[in-house]
Design an enzyme around this catalytic site. Sequence first.
Site, PDB file in Angstrom:
ATOM      1  N   ARG A 279     -80.896 -50.383  37.841  1.00  0.00           N
ATOM      2  CA  ARG A 279     -79.614 -49.922  37.309  1.00  0.00           C
ATOM      3  C   ARG A 279     -79.214 -50.836  36.162  1.00  0.00           C
ATOM      4  O   ARG A 279     -79.481 -52.040  36.204  1.00  0.00           O
ATOM      5  CB  ARG A 279     -78.513 -50.043  38.383  1.00  0.00           C
ATOM      6  CG  ARG A 279     -78.780 -49.290  39.656  1.00  0.00           C
ATOM      7  CD  ARG A 279     -78.374 -47.857  39.590  1.00  0.00           C
ATOM      8  NE  ARG A 279     -76.982 -47.656  39.191  1.00  0.00           N
ATOM      9  CZ  ARG A 279     -76.517 -46.474  38.781  1.00  0.00           C
ATOM     10  NH1 ARG A 279     -77.292 -45.420  38.708  1.00  0.00           N
ATOM     11  NH2 ARG A 279     -75.247 -46.353  38.432  1.00  0.00           N
TER      12      ARG A 279
ATOM     13  N   GLU B 132     -95.714 -62.060  38.834  1.00  0.00           N
ATOM     14  CA  GLU B 132     -94.264 -61.950  39.076  1.00  0.00           C
ATOM     15  C   GLU B 132     -93.857 -62.787  40.280  1.00  0.00           C
ATOM     16  O   GLU B 132     -92.836 -63.481  40.266  1.00  0.00           O
ATOM     17  CB  GLU B 132     -93.866 -60.486  39.338  1.00  0.00           C
ATOM     18  CG  GLU B 132     -93.985 -59.577  38.134  1.00  0.00           C
ATOM     19  CD  GLU B 132     -93.392 -58.198  38.413  1.00  0.00           C
ATOM     20  OE1 GLU B 132     -92.295 -58.110  38.987  1.00  0.00           O
ATOM     21  OE2 GLU B 132     -94.031 -57.197  38.040  1.00  0.00           O
TER      22      GLU B 132
ATOM     23  N   HIS C 270     -88.929 -58.669  34.694  1.00  0.00           N
ATOM     24  CA  HIS C 270     -89.397 -57.445  34.038  1.00  0.00           C
ATOM     25  C   HIS C 270     -90.910 -57.532  33.823  1.00  0.00           C
ATOM     26  O   HIS C 270     -91.406 -58.567  33.352  1.00  0.00           O
ATOM     27  CB  HIS C 270     -88.664 -57.264  32.699  1.00  0.00           C
ATOM     28  CG  HIS C 270     -89.045 -55.993  32.013  1.00  0.00           C
ATOM     29  ND1 HIS C 270     -88.523 -54.765  32.399  1.00  0.00           N
ATOM     30  CD2 HIS C 270     -89.917 -55.736  31.013  1.00  0.00           C
ATOM     31  CE1 HIS C 270     -89.054 -53.823  31.639  1.00  0.00           C
ATOM     32  NE2 HIS C 270     -89.901 -54.389  30.792  1.00  0.00           N
TER      33      HIS C 270
ATOM     34  N   GLY D 148     -89.087 -54.330  47.129  1.00  0.00           N
ATOM     35  CA  GLY D 148     -88.599 -55.673  47.463  1.00  0.00           C
ATOM     36  C   GLY D 148     -89.676 -56.744  47.560  1.00  0.00           C
ATOM     37  O   GLY D 148     -89.470 -57.768  48.222  1.00  0.00           O
TER      38      GLY D 148
ATOM     39  N   ARG E 198     -69.467 -46.250  36.575  1.00  0.00           N
ATOM     40  CA  ARG E 198     -70.420 -47.347  36.753  1.00  0.00           C
ATOM     41  C   ARG E 198     -69.673 -48.672  36.963  1.00  0.00           C
ATOM     42  O   ARG E 198     -70.068 -49.507  37.773  1.00  0.00           O
ATOM     43  CB  ARG E 198     -71.294 -47.428  35.487  1.00  0.00           C
ATOM     44  CG  ARG E 198     -72.421 -48.432  35.554  1.00  0.00           C
ATOM     45  CD  ARG E 198     -73.185 -48.460  34.246  1.00  0.00           C
ATOM     46  NE  ARG E 198     -73.986 -47.269  34.018  1.00  0.00           N
ATOM     47  CZ  ARG E 198     -75.219 -47.099  34.501  1.00  0.00           C
ATOM     48  NH1 ARG E 198     -75.790 -48.030  35.221  1.00  0.00           N
ATOM     49  NH2 ARG E 198     -75.895 -46.005  34.245  1.00  0.00           N
TER      50      ARG E 198
ATOM     51  N   ASN F 176     -90.617 -58.733  45.154  1.00  0.00           N
ATOM     52  CA  ASN F 176     -90.101 -59.948  44.490  1.00  0.00           C
ATOM     53  C   ASN F 176     -89.046 -60.640  45.341  1.00  0.00           C
ATOM     54  O   ASN F 176     -88.964 -61.869  45.357  1.00  0.00           O
ATOM     55  CB  ASN F 176     -89.568 -59.615  43.098  1.00  0.00           C
ATOM     56  CG  ASN F 176     -90.682 -59.534  42.076  1.00  0.00           C
ATOM     57  OD1 ASN F 176     -91.292 -60.550  41.738  1.00  0.00           O
ATOM     58  ND2 ASN F 176     -90.978 -58.325  41.611  1.00  0.00           N
TER      59      ASN F 176
ATOM     60  N   ASP G 112     -82.724 -55.279  29.123  1.00  0.00           N
ATOM     61  CA  ASP G 112     -83.916 -56.141  29.041  1.00  0.00           C
ATOM     62  C   ASP G 112     -83.926 -56.995  27.773  1.00  0.00           C
ATOM     63  O   ASP G 112     -84.965 -57.128  27.119  1.00  0.00           O
ATOM     64  CB  ASP G 112     -85.195 -55.286  29.116  1.00  0.00           C
ATOM     65  CG  ASP G 112     -85.321 -54.575  30.456  1.00  0.00           C
ATOM     66  OD1 ASP G 112     -84.785 -55.084  31.460  1.00  0.00           O
ATOM     67  OD2 ASP G 112     -85.943 -53.503  30.497  1.00  0.00           O
TER      68      ASP G 112
ATOM     69  N   ASN H  95     -83.042 -61.364  35.681  1.00  0.00           N
ATOM     70  CA  ASN H  95     -83.835 -60.162  35.943  1.00  0.00           C
ATOM     71  C   ASN H  95     -85.303 -60.501  35.748  1.00  0.00           C
ATOM     72  O   ASN H  95     -85.641 -61.378  34.946  1.00  0.00           O
ATOM     73  CB  ASN H  95     -83.437 -59.051  34.966  1.00  0.00           C
ATOM     74  CG  ASN H  95     -84.227 -57.772  35.203  1.00  0.00           C
ATOM     75  OD1 ASN H  95     -84.414 -57.350  36.351  1.00  0.00           O
ATOM     76  ND2 ASN H  95     -84.713 -57.149  34.142  1.00  0.00           N
TER      77      ASN H  95
HETATM   78  C1  GAR Z   1     -91.344 -55.116  39.667  1.00  0.00           C
HETATM   79  O1  GAR Z   1     -92.565 -54.925  39.015  1.00  0.00           O
HETATM   80  C2  GAR Z   1     -90.266 -55.510  38.672  1.00  0.00           C
HETATM   81  O2  GAR Z   1     -90.719 -56.356  37.648  1.00  0.00           O
HETATM   82  C3  GAR Z   1     -89.897 -54.153  38.128  1.00  0.00           C
HETATM   83  O3  GAR Z   1     -89.871 -53.314  39.255  1.00  0.00           O
HETATM   84  C4  GAR Z   1     -90.798 -53.798  40.209  1.00  0.00           C
HETATM   85  C5  GAR Z   1     -90.070 -53.993  41.511  1.00  0.00           C
HETATM   86  O4  GAR Z   1     -90.965 -54.346  42.533  1.00  0.00           O
HETATM   87  N1  GAR Z   1     -88.629 -54.184  37.449  1.00  0.00           N
HETATM   88  C6  GAR Z   1     -88.361 -53.473  36.358  1.00  0.00           C
HETATM   89  O5  GAR Z   1     -89.160 -52.711  35.851  1.00  0.00           O
HETATM   90  C7  GAR Z   1     -86.979 -53.711  35.796  1.00  0.00           C
HETATM   91  N2  GAR Z   1     -86.867 -53.119  34.506  1.00  0.00           N
HETATM   92  P1  GAR Z   1     -90.435 -54.972  43.874  1.00  0.00           P
HETATM   93  O6  GAR Z   1     -89.311 -54.061  44.378  1.00  0.00           O
HETATM   94  O7  GAR Z   1     -91.633 -54.931  44.782  1.00  0.00           O
HETATM   95  O8  GAR Z   1     -89.951 -56.362  43.587  1.00  0.00           O
END
Ligand code: GAR
Length: 216
Positions: free
Chosen positions: A92, A175, A110, A13, A66, A15, A146, A108
């Site tokens: 997911r 990010e 990425h 979490g 799903r 982000n 993606d 999203n």
């Molecule tokens: C982040 O690096 C995000 O970009 C990535 O997971 C991490 C989550 O970190 N997401 C993906 O790879 C989606 N395909 P966080 O829980 O600390 O935000």
Amino acid sequence: MNRRLGVLISGRGSNLQALIDAIRDGRLDATIAVVISNREDAQGLERARAAGIEALTISHRGWPSRDDHDRAIARKLRAREVGLVCLAGYMRLVAAPLLEAFPNAILNIHPSLLPAFPGVDAQRQAIEHGVRVSGVTVHFVTSELDNGPIVLQRAVPVLEGDTAETLAARILVEEHKAYPEAVGIVLAGGWRIEGRRFVRSATAASASPSPLPAGS
Ligand code: GAR
């Protein structure tokens, strides 16, 4: 645009925290109405509660399909009058009921410059491929993994001796700047989707110009 966000997470979490901090500091004009995790042990749930935000777990387990899981999530988001859904480390695939409940309203983040390295372990994919530049992409979510229209990207150099972990840490710094910025751009309006392109009107773009890549 409705400035009530619903944030979906699966883990750490950080982000989500970047969005919480940007709102608190007045860099992003929005409200996080609810945080939903598919995992009960997600650290992000604690971050939400510490910030006084409602935090729910809707496990992906135990549903017939799903679609049923995503329908349950969509119901919670709509009940809280969410206008924009932000996936923040939500691991997911998003199914039709959620996409249809929030058309062009799910973002999203990425950790690569899409379309390079979609899916899991994007930073490891970048190291193994030997690219010299990777980065972060914020994009709209579609039924393809993606692959939706790109709102914002920032480049991050890959350095000699980088591992997946050191590269991931450098990308994560970007990010945390990119996500609040992209959410702000989307909430400001003055954009449309043309094919697979996110197009901003000239006035919207000059009001908040897209950032230059890191290091430029
Ligand atoms: C982040 O690096 C995000 O970009 C990535 O997971 C991490 C989550 O970190 N997401 C993906 O790879 C989606 N395909 P966080 O829980 O600390 O935000």
